[in-house]
Enzyme design. Structure first.
Site, mmCIF file in Angstrom:
data_model
loop_
_atom_site.group_PDB
_atom_site.id
_atom_site.type_symbol
_atom_site.label_atom_id
_atom_site.label_comp_id
_atom_site.label_asym_id
_atom_site.label_seq_id
_atom_site.Cartn_x
_atom_site.Cartn_y
_atom_site.Cartn_z
ATOM 1 N N CYS A 60 6.642 -0.319 7.009
ATOM 2 C CA CYS A 60 6.181 0.853 6.272
ATOM 3 C C CYS A 60 7.284 1.288 5.318
ATOM 4 O O CYS A 60 8.461 1.302 5.696
ATOM 5 C CB CYS A 60 5.861 1.976 7.257
ATOM 6 S SG CYS A 60 5.308 3.507 6.484
ATOM 7 N N LEU A 61 6.909 1.651 4.112
ATOM 8 C CA LEU A 61 7.890 2.099 3.128
ATOM 9 C C LEU A 61 8.587 3.385 3.573
ATOM 10 O O LEU A 61 9.699 3.663 3.131
ATOM 11 C CB LEU A 61 7.226 2.294 1.761
ATOM 12 C CG LEU A 61 6.652 1.019 1.130
ATOM 13 C CD1 LEU A 61 5.905 1.363 -0.165
ATOM 14 C CD2 LEU A 61 7.725 -0.017 0.883
ATOM 15 N N HIS B 50 -3.755 1.069 8.026
ATOM 16 C CA HIS B 50 -2.419 1.680 7.924
ATOM 17 C C HIS B 50 -2.433 2.878 6.969
ATOM 18 O O HIS B 50 -1.966 3.959 7.305
ATOM 19 C CB HIS B 50 -1.437 0.603 7.443
ATOM 20 C CG HIS B 50 -0.029 1.044 7.289
ATOM 21 N ND1 HIS B 50 0.979 0.573 8.094
ATOM 22 C CD2 HIS B 50 0.563 1.888 6.406
ATOM 23 C CE1 HIS B 50 2.136 1.113 7.722
ATOM 24 N NE2 HIS B 50 1.903 1.915 6.689
ATOM 25 N N GLU B 51 -2.978 2.683 5.768
ATOM 26 C CA GLU B 51 -2.943 3.743 4.749
ATOM 27 C C GLU B 51 -3.873 4.900 5.105
ATOM 28 O O GLU B 51 -3.525 6.061 4.896
ATOM 29 C CB GLU B 51 -3.267 3.183 3.367
ATOM 30 C CG GLU B 51 -2.322 2.095 2.885
ATOM 31 C CD GLU B 51 -0.850 2.449 2.936
ATOM 32 O OE1 GLU B 51 -0.495 3.646 2.836
ATOM 33 O OE2 GLU B 51 -0.033 1.528 3.092
ATOM 34 N N GLY C 9 0.845 -1.180 0.000
ATOM 35 C CA GLY C 9 0.000 0.000 0.000
ATOM 36 C C GLY C 9 0.883 1.234 0.000
ATOM 37 O O GLY C 9 2.064 1.158 0.357
ATOM 38 N N GLN D 103 3.254 9.873 1.215
ATOM 39 C CA GLN D 103 4.522 9.144 1.225
ATOM 40 C C GLN D 103 5.379 9.479 0.006
ATOM 41 O O GLN D 103 6.565 9.186 -0.005
ATOM 42 C CB GLN D 103 4.286 7.638 1.293
ATOM 43 C CG GLN D 103 3.767 7.192 2.648
ATOM 44 C CD GLN D 103 3.606 5.707 2.694
ATOM 45 O OE1 GLN D 103 2.564 5.169 2.320
ATOM 46 N NE2 GLN D 103 4.646 5.028 3.153
ATOM 47 N N HIS E 100 -2.109 7.051 7.594
ATOM 48 C CA HIS E 100 -1.100 7.910 6.971
ATOM 49 C C HIS E 100 -1.705 9.249 6.551
ATOM 50 O O HIS E 100 -1.099 10.299 6.743
ATOM 51 C CB HIS E 100 -0.529 7.254 5.706
ATOM 52 C CG HIS E 100 0.746 6.522 5.900
ATOM 53 N ND1 HIS E 100 1.876 7.091 6.447
ATOM 54 C CD2 HIS E 100 1.079 5.251 5.593
ATOM 55 C CE1 HIS E 100 2.848 6.202 6.474
ATOM 56 N NE2 HIS E 100 2.387 5.071 5.965
#
Length: 178
Positions: free
Chosen positions: A104-105, A146-147, A56, A61, A150
């Site tokens: 997480c990226l 999660h997304e 995701g 991000q 963000h």
């Protein structure tokens, strides 16, 4: 960092912002304009997510403070879900709380046991401003939570508690990500 073409030829791979970048801690603005620029953004987000081997990716991000996220992950029954959500609202988080490793990226190379609800529902719109309702279980529910978080200026480490949080903060400092 240079922008490169996606391996699939659709979308540009953009640099991923890391923990410490203020854009990750700022609540994103709602999308109001549904045009070719928004379609390019979604294509770029998919290209970036795939290039980074993610499940995701939220728009902030990649430095864009708009309420958009993309995903490609499986639920607890092994069904694959691929899509995007614009102006998402997490309307349900319920069921058992499951603690599983999460990464997480924007916090590369680190994973920590993170509590998430087993079931989640997100409502928003698609690229044509048509309503969407997305329901997920298992890993897909984790991704939706999660997304969406963000886009409110949160990062998964914010939900960690106790010794897990202390361990995460030490690891983040050691990695130079704070």
């Amino acid at each position: 960092m240079a922008v490169t073409r996606s391996p699939k030829g659709r979308g540009e791979v953009r640099p991923i912002r890391r923990l410490g970048d203020p854009v990750l801690r700022t609540e994103c603005d709602p999308v109001r304009t549904f045009d070719a620029g928004l379609r390019r953004l979604v294509d770029d987000m998919f290209a970036t997510m795939y290039a980074a081997n993610g499940a995701g990716l939220a728009a902030n991000q990649i430095g864009v403070s708009l309420q958009v996220f993309v995903y490609d992950c499986e639920d607890d029954l092994g069904r694959r879900h691929v899509g995007h959500v614009i102006n998402p609202v997490l309307v349900a988080e319920d069921g058992d709380i499951v603690v599983e490793d999460e990464g997480c990226l924007s916090v590369p190379g680190l994973r920590f046991p993170t509590p998430r609800y087993r079931h989640a529902v997100v409502e928003g719109v698609d690229l044509d401003n048509k309503p969407l309702r997305i329901e997920g279980t298992g890993y897909f529910a984790r991704c939706l939570q999660h997304e969406t978080y963000h886009l409110r200026g949160g990062v998964y480490i914010d939900v960690l508690k106790g010794e897990t949080r202390r361990e995460a903060m030490r690891a983040i400092r050691s990695a130079g990500l704070s």
